[in-house]
Design a protein around this motif. Sequence first.
Motif, short mmCIF file in Angstrom:
data_model
loop_
_atom_site.label_atom_id
_atom_site.label_comp_id
_atom_site.label_asym_id
_atom_site.label_seq_id
_atom_site.Cartn_x
_atom_site.Cartn_y
_atom_site.Cartn_z
N GLY A 1 0.81 -1.20 0.00
CA GLY A 1 0.00 0.00 0.00
C GLY A 1 0.84 1.26 0.00
O GLY A 1 2.07 1.22 -0.08
N ILE A 2 0.16 2.42 0.10
CA ILE A 2 0.80 3.73 0.12
C ILE A 2 0.38 4.43 1.40
O ILE A 2 -0.80 4.45 1.76
CB ILE A 2 0.39 4.58 -1.09
N GLY B 1 2.98 -9.72 11.09
CA GLY B 1 1.77 -8.91 11.01
C GLY B 1 1.47 -8.35 9.66
O GLY B 1 0.44 -7.68 9.49
N THR B 2 2.33 -8.58 8.64
CA THR B 2 2.08 -7.97 7.34
C THR B 2 0.90 -8.61 6.62
O THR B 2 0.35 -8.04 5.69
CB THR B 2 3.33 -8.10 6.44
N GLN B 3 0.46 -9.80 7.12
CA GLN B 3 -0.70 -10.43 6.49
C GLN B 3 -1.96 -9.58 6.72
O GLN B 3 -2.87 -9.56 5.90
CB GLN B 3 -0.93 -11.83 7.06
N ASN B 4 -2.00 -8.86 7.85
CA ASN B 4 -3.16 -8.01 8.18
C ASN B 4 -2.82 -6.53 8.02
O ASN B 4 -3.39 -5.68 8.71
CB ASN B 4 -3.61 -8.29 9.62
N PHE B 5 -1.86 -6.23 7.10
CA PHE B 5 -1.42 -4.85 6.94
C PHE B 5 -2.55 -3.98 6.38
O PHE B 5 -3.27 -4.37 5.47
CB PHE B 5 -0.22 -4.80 5.98
N ALA C 1 -2.92 1.64 9.58
CA ALA C 1 -2.04 1.23 10.68
C ALA C 1 -0.59 1.10 10.23
O ALA C 1 0.21 0.40 10.87
CB ALA C 1 -2.53 -0.10 11.26
N ALA C 2 -0.23 1.78 9.15
CA ALA C 2 1.11 1.62 8.57
C ALA C 2 2.21 2.04 9.52
O ALA C 2 3.31 1.49 9.50
CB ALA C 2 1.21 2.41 7.26
N ASN C 3 1.97 3.04 10.39
CA ASN C 3 3.01 3.52 11.28
C ASN C 3 3.27 2.57 12.45
O ASN C 3 4.12 2.88 13.31
CB ASN C 3 2.69 4.91 11.80
N ILE D 1 4.71 7.73 6.36
CA ILE D 1 5.41 7.04 7.44
C ILE D 1 6.28 8.04 8.19
O ILE D 1 6.98 8.85 7.57
CB ILE D 1 6.27 5.89 6.89
N ASP D 2 6.22 7.99 9.52
CA ASP D 2 7.05 8.87 10.33
C ASP D 2 8.53 8.54 10.10
O ASP D 2 8.91 7.38 9.93
CB ASP D 2 6.71 8.70 11.81
N ILE D 3 9.36 9.60 10.15
CA ILE D 3 10.79 9.45 9.89
C ILE D 3 11.43 8.46 10.86
O ILE D 3 12.31 7.68 10.49
CB ILE D 3 11.49 10.82 9.96
N GLU D 4 10.96 8.47 12.15
CA GLU D 4 11.59 7.57 13.13
C GLU D 4 11.32 6.10 12.84
O GLU D 4 11.99 5.22 13.38
CB GLU D 4 11.12 7.91 14.55
N ASN D 5 10.35 5.81 11.97
CA ASN D 5 10.06 4.42 11.61
C ASN D 5 10.81 3.98 10.34
O ASN D 5 10.62 2.85 9.88
CB ASN D 5 8.56 4.23 11.39
#
Length: 642
Positions: free
Chosen positions: A54-55, A105-109, A113-115, A58-62
Amino acid sequence: MHQRPNHDVDVNEQRKRRSQGDVPALHRSKVCKIDPSESQLEVIKHDVVSSFLGIAKIDIENLEVGLLQLREVDEKFLTRLKKSMLEFSDHSYQPLIVLTKTDDGTQNFTEAAANGFHYMAIGGIHNLLACRELQNERPDRDIFSSRLCLIYSNNLAMEAQLWLANKHNQIGELRHTLSVKEKIQLCHDMFKQRPEGDDKQWSRSCRVILGDENERTVKIFTDLASRPEVEYLLLISALEKSRDGLLSGQKLKDGIFKDVAPYQMRYLASLPVEAYTRLLQDLIDGEITMGSLKKESHLLIKLMAVQRKFLQLMNIPTWEEATASYPQETTRDMLLPFTRRAIDKTLPALKDYCNLLRAAKDGGSCTAAIQVEGARGFLVGTDPRIFDLRQGLLPSDCQGFSLIIINYPQEWDASEITLVINKAVSLNLNKGRREFSLAVLCSHEKVADIQREVRSTEHFPSIQTAFFYETNAAPNECLLTPCLHGMVLGFKGEPPKQMKWEGGSSLNILPVETEKGYTSEDGSVRDRNFVSSTLYTNLVGALTSPGEWVLDACCGSGCGFVATVRKERNCLGVDSEQFIGMATIRAAESISHAPMEEDTADASLPASSNDEEEGDSASGDASLSASTEDEEEETVSDYYED
């Protein structure tokens, strides 16, 4: 909602396949004949599409820099990018390409909730690093606290990751495409990681990842990237100097260097290690430019082809043996004329050259010496194209030739004249002479061809033309065209500011009277290119000083030889033995001279391996002697020689 990326970059190709009734590439039967690179690209695209999550912002710290990178960080580009992001902070920058750090957890991405995940950036590294630095410098600017990212799962293969990263660099306003140096480095890194012996798969992977490059260009990159480590590092060093604008003749525009064109290194990859190393070192040291690198490497490739054919024609196993047997005849300058055209087109001339070498080695040469008050003359019977000027036929006080005269034989190919020129120029340079002149006499139809050949030697910066015509031609020949002849004049060093013929006429067109030509006693040999001694007298008087040396190549029956010695210039006349016999007779009949003293004769002619014998005198006062010389031994490099 952001539009999902389109990973099929070649839409026209898809339409073409549909119009031909072709099935989608991913579902083709294995029996279909397709390009292996195209098949691999389809697999990569399928892998990329399947891994896309997906798109999201994303926070820089991640975000962190991924372990697998397309290239090293470019500090100059990073500085420009930071400046642009400060000036246009609301500008839309290309999204980063990131992979999830783990599969957990990427199966339920979900994009919402990307961050909640951590990511490794594989595309847009400079964008990420610029945001980090700007966030520290300007914590009040929230725009630098996060970046838009295209998110993929971390199970992407290495080729798919690199392909994605390269696509990222090719789009967007601030696109940062790979330089030639970075493309070679990428191929080299992949080469080191390839399975042993899997070179075909490696080269296909390079072609797929680079994408926009044609097959020939990718081959240049892979050939250079697969060279031994020392040679590869030398190339990278040269390309780094090019990046910084430090190569000879390189110009920067607005502080940005112009990248090297791949075709400039097209022939470099095929050179043997000695020539390859020498050329790159000369490039790094500023001895040559990047443009001349292509020209010189191409020339060396053609010289290698000529050398191989020379070994076949002469039936010699190795080039080392060839240079030992024919040290002067196998130098770079002597073989250059055979590189002007394709080897199959120059083969007849090369065969003739080899036949001449064999004949000269079997037959040797004869030498005659004549001395008058204030000047000395030597006649050598051998073909001017293969005459070895290092044989010691000149006395030790000769410091090269001030004037080289070539009476161009009609049966020669125009390119053969460079053989004589290169020999004489080589001797002059070895003797330390840096200024001298060249005069080539020819028919007026050949002037343009001779000019081109003289210019191709690159020895004469200034080239001029002049003409002479016969004033006493037969009545049925009193037309300008058959009576007009040309001269091509070349000057090494500063040309004379004003050249005058004797009598005050300018050096442009000269009237001359022809004299009686010479014929051998049995009538079988006649002087092929007889010209008037008036012409030689004027040439020698205008371009030399008394006591200097003149080379009269293709001297024929000795017309120019006699005129030169009479002008108190030392002269070396060279031609085949059938003409030298006539020249010896002409010289003996025409020159009034005193007999040589014993010590003078010894100084003029080198000692022969046998006891020196006095030659038969053609007239009562003529002193002629014969000698043969041992060839000097000299080695030349296989492929490169200054």
